[in-house]
Write a protein that holds these residues in place. Structure first.
Motif, PDB file in Angstrom:
ATOM      1  N   LEU A  65      20.417   0.243  65.516  1.00  0.00           N
ATOM      2  CA  LEU A  65      20.144  -0.913  66.362  1.00  0.00           C
ATOM      3  C   LEU A  65      20.949  -0.891  67.649  1.00  0.00           C
ATOM      4  O   LEU A  65      20.455  -1.282  68.711  1.00  0.00           O
ATOM      5  CB  LEU A  65      20.434  -2.213  65.590  1.00  0.00           C
ATOM      6  CG  LEU A  65      19.457  -2.519  64.467  1.00  0.00           C
ATOM      7  CD1 LEU A  65      20.016  -3.584  63.541  1.00  0.00           C
ATOM      8  CD2 LEU A  65      18.105  -2.938  65.038  1.00  0.00           C
TER       9      LEU A  65
ATOM     10  N   TRP B 265      21.699   0.998  59.757  1.00  0.00           N
ATOM     11  CA  TRP B 265      20.959   0.025  60.571  1.00  0.00           C
ATOM     12  C   TRP B 265      21.762  -0.360  61.809  1.00  0.00           C
ATOM     13  O   TRP B 265      21.218  -0.423  62.908  1.00  0.00           O
ATOM     14  CB  TRP B 265      20.628  -1.212  59.755  1.00  0.00           C
ATOM     15  CG  TRP B 265      19.536  -1.013  58.745  1.00  0.00           C
ATOM     16  CD1 TRP B 265      18.739   0.092  58.568  1.00  0.00           C
ATOM     17  CD2 TRP B 265      19.113  -1.953  57.763  1.00  0.00           C
ATOM     18  NE1 TRP B 265      17.866  -0.104  57.537  1.00  0.00           N
ATOM     19  CE2 TRP B 265      18.061  -1.360  57.021  1.00  0.00           C
ATOM     20  CE3 TRP B 265      19.523  -3.225  57.414  1.00  0.00           C
ATOM     21  CZ2 TRP B 265      17.423  -2.008  55.980  1.00  0.00           C
ATOM     22  CZ3 TRP B 265      18.881  -3.883  56.379  1.00  0.00           C
ATOM     23  CH2 TRP B 265      17.832  -3.282  55.671  1.00  0.00           C
TER      24      TRP B 265
ATOM     25  N   GLN C 231      23.445   1.785  53.951  1.00  0.00           N
ATOM     26  CA  GLN C 231      22.226   1.276  54.574  1.00  0.00           C
ATOM     27  C   GLN C 231      22.556   0.402  55.784  1.00  0.00           C
ATOM     28  O   GLN C 231      21.981   0.575  56.857  1.00  0.00           O
ATOM     29  CB  GLN C 231      21.403   0.478  53.579  1.00  0.00           C
ATOM     30  CG  GLN C 231      20.104  -0.053  54.176  1.00  0.00           C
ATOM     31  CD  GLN C 231      19.292  -0.825  53.177  1.00  0.00           C
ATOM     32  OE1 GLN C 231      19.786  -1.739  52.532  1.00  0.00           O
ATOM     33  NE2 GLN C 231      18.041  -0.439  53.023  1.00  0.00           N
ATOM     34  N   LEU C 232      23.489  -0.515  55.616  1.00  0.00           N
ATOM     35  CA  LEU C 232      23.829  -1.421  56.712  1.00  0.00           C
ATOM     36  C   LEU C 232      24.486  -0.691  57.872  1.00  0.00           C
ATOM     37  O   LEU C 232      24.232  -0.998  59.039  1.00  0.00           O
ATOM     38  CB  LEU C 232      24.713  -2.552  56.203  1.00  0.00           C
ATOM     39  CG  LEU C 232      23.989  -3.532  55.267  1.00  0.00           C
ATOM     40  CD1 LEU C 232      24.980  -4.437  54.567  1.00  0.00           C
ATOM     41  CD2 LEU C 232      22.963  -4.337  56.021  1.00  0.00           C
TER      42      LEU C 232
ATOM     43  N   VAL D 284      26.316  -7.595  61.727  1.00  0.00           N
ATOM     44  CA  VAL D 284      26.151  -6.915  60.439  1.00  0.00           C
ATOM     45  C   VAL D 284      27.395  -7.146  59.600  1.00  0.00           C
ATOM     46  O   VAL D 284      28.508  -6.868  60.039  1.00  0.00           O
ATOM     47  CB  VAL D 284      25.877  -5.409  60.637  1.00  0.00           C
ATOM     48  CG1 VAL D 284      25.799  -4.700  59.300  1.00  0.00           C
ATOM     49  CG2 VAL D 284      24.582  -5.209  61.437  1.00  0.00           C
TER      50      VAL D 284
ATOM     51  N   TRP E 141      22.894  -8.247  67.183  1.00  0.00           N
ATOM     52  CA  TRP E 141      22.856  -8.039  65.734  1.00  0.00           C
ATOM     53  C   TRP E 141      24.271  -8.143  65.188  1.00  0.00           C
ATOM     54  O   TRP E 141      25.181  -7.497  65.691  1.00  0.00           O
ATOM     55  CB  TRP E 141      22.268  -6.661  65.407  1.00  0.00           C
ATOM     56  CG  TRP E 141      20.829  -6.564  65.815  1.00  0.00           C
ATOM     57  CD1 TRP E 141      20.346  -6.196  67.034  1.00  0.00           C
ATOM     58  CD2 TRP E 141      19.699  -6.872  65.014  1.00  0.00           C
ATOM     59  NE1 TRP E 141      18.980  -6.247  67.040  1.00  0.00           N
ATOM     60  CE2 TRP E 141      18.547  -6.657  65.799  1.00  0.00           C
ATOM     61  CE3 TRP E 141      19.537  -7.299  63.691  1.00  0.00           C
ATOM     62  CZ2 TRP E 141      17.264  -6.863  65.315  1.00  0.00           C
ATOM     63  CZ3 TRP E 141      18.256  -7.495  63.213  1.00  0.00           C
ATOM     64  CH2 TRP E 141      17.136  -7.285  64.019  1.00  0.00           C
TER      65      TRP E 141
ATOM     66  N   ASP F  44      21.073  -4.631  70.924  1.00  0.00           N
ATOM     67  CA  ASP F  44      20.170  -3.492  71.048  1.00  0.00           C
ATOM     68  C   ASP F  44      19.693  -3.367  72.496  1.00  0.00           C
ATOM     69  O   ASP F  44      20.056  -4.179  73.354  1.00  0.00           O
ATOM     70  CB  ASP F  44      19.013  -3.582  70.048  1.00  0.00           C
ATOM     71  CG  ASP F  44      18.078  -4.764  70.277  1.00  0.00           C
ATOM     72  OD1 ASP F  44      17.964  -5.246  71.428  1.00  0.00           O
ATOM     73  OD2 ASP F  44      17.449  -5.207  69.307  1.00  0.00           O
TER      74      ASP F  44
ATOM     75  N   VAL G  72      13.597   1.400  62.446  1.00  0.00           N
ATOM     76  CA  VAL G  72      14.926   1.185  61.866  1.00  0.00           C
ATOM     77  C   VAL G  72      14.823   0.717  60.420  1.00  0.00           C
ATOM     78  O   VAL G  72      15.445   1.282  59.521  1.00  0.00           O
ATOM     79  CB  VAL G  72      15.736   0.153  62.694  1.00  0.00           C
ATOM     80  CG1 VAL G  72      17.024  -0.225  61.974  1.00  0.00           C
ATOM     81  CG2 VAL G  72      16.038   0.703  64.079  1.00  0.00           C
ATOM     82  N   PHE G  73      14.033  -0.330  60.174  1.00  0.00           N
ATOM     83  CA  PHE G  73      14.000  -0.988  58.869  1.00  0.00           C
ATOM     84  C   PHE G  73      12.868  -0.506  57.954  1.00  0.00           C
ATOM     85  O   PHE G  73      12.896  -0.776  56.756  1.00  0.00           O
ATOM     86  CB  PHE G  73      13.829  -2.501  59.036  1.00  0.00           C
ATOM     87  CG  PHE G  73      14.925  -3.155  59.807  1.00  0.00           C
ATOM     88  CD1 PHE G  73      16.229  -3.169  59.342  1.00  0.00           C
ATOM     89  CD2 PHE G  73      14.662  -3.789  61.018  1.00  0.00           C
ATOM     90  CE1 PHE G  73      17.244  -3.781  60.059  1.00  0.00           C
ATOM     91  CE2 PHE G  73      15.667  -4.409  61.736  1.00  0.00           C
ATOM     92  CZ  PHE G  73      16.960  -4.402  61.254  1.00  0.00           C
TER      93      PHE G  73
ATOM     94  N   TYR H 107      12.099  -1.718  65.698  1.00  0.00           N
ATOM     95  CA  TYR H 107      12.633  -2.330  64.480  1.00  0.00           C
ATOM     96  C   TYR H 107      11.944  -1.776  63.241  1.00  0.00           C
ATOM     97  O   TYR H 107      12.578  -1.593  62.201  1.00  0.00           O
ATOM     98  CB  TYR H 107      12.520  -3.851  64.532  1.00  0.00           C
ATOM     99  CG  TYR H 107      13.254  -4.471  65.703  1.00  0.00           C
ATOM    100  CD1 TYR H 107      14.436  -3.913  66.203  1.00  0.00           C
ATOM    101  CD2 TYR H 107      12.770  -5.607  66.330  1.00  0.00           C
ATOM    102  CE1 TYR H 107      15.102  -4.472  67.277  1.00  0.00           C
ATOM    103  CE2 TYR H 107      13.437  -6.179  67.405  1.00  0.00           C
ATOM    104  CZ  TYR H 107      14.593  -5.607  67.877  1.00  0.00           C
ATOM    105  OH  TYR H 107      15.249  -6.159  68.946  1.00  0.00           O
TER     106      TYR H 107
END
Length: 135
Positions: free
Chosen positions: A96, A92, A88-89, A128, A126, A120, A25-26, A22
């Protein structure tokens, strides 16, 4: 007074691996404390994670730990991420769900914007949501 919601995930033994993923990823800062750090040797492997916290500049604080013997906590969980930055999303979401499972590709939603859902490789779901207003 300031109040924050901080999602807390539980894992059997893969908390460190998941939280490191994570962080990749973030971004952000990851802090990890093990059972061994507190001398809790009765919990098996002292390298198992008692508590981990990932703080990301976007305001996300994600916390996790490996379950303890006799714990009633269940492994897994779901987290929704919403915002207006599609690139960005989408990045992600792709990161993920890589090596995981896409339940619904990121696509046009009936309520406007885009929505996608997937799990994941650690079994965390997740959701989004990309919306012009960020909600």
């Amino acid at each position: 007074m300031t109040v924050q919601f901080k999602p807390y995930l539980y894992f059997q033994t893969e908390c460190r691996e998941a939280m490191t993923h994570y962080q990749a990823v973030f971004g952000g800062e990851l802090e990890v404390t093990t059972f061994g750090d507190f001398g809790m040797v009765g919990e098996g492997d002292p390298g198992r994670v008692l508590h981990a916290s990932l703080t990301v500049s976007e305001g996300l604080v994600l916390q996790a730990g490996d379950v303890t013997a006799g714990s009633t906590a269940r492994t897994g969980g779901s987290i929704q991420i919403s915002g207006s930055d599609e690139a960005q999303l989408r990045g992600w979401f792709d990161a993920l769900t890589r090596d995981g499972e896409v339940h619904m590709p990121l696509q046009q939603a009936a309520w406007g914007g885009l929505f996608g859902q997937g799990a994941d490789r650690f079994g965390i779901t997740w959701l989004v949501n990309v919306a012009p207003d960020g909600n």
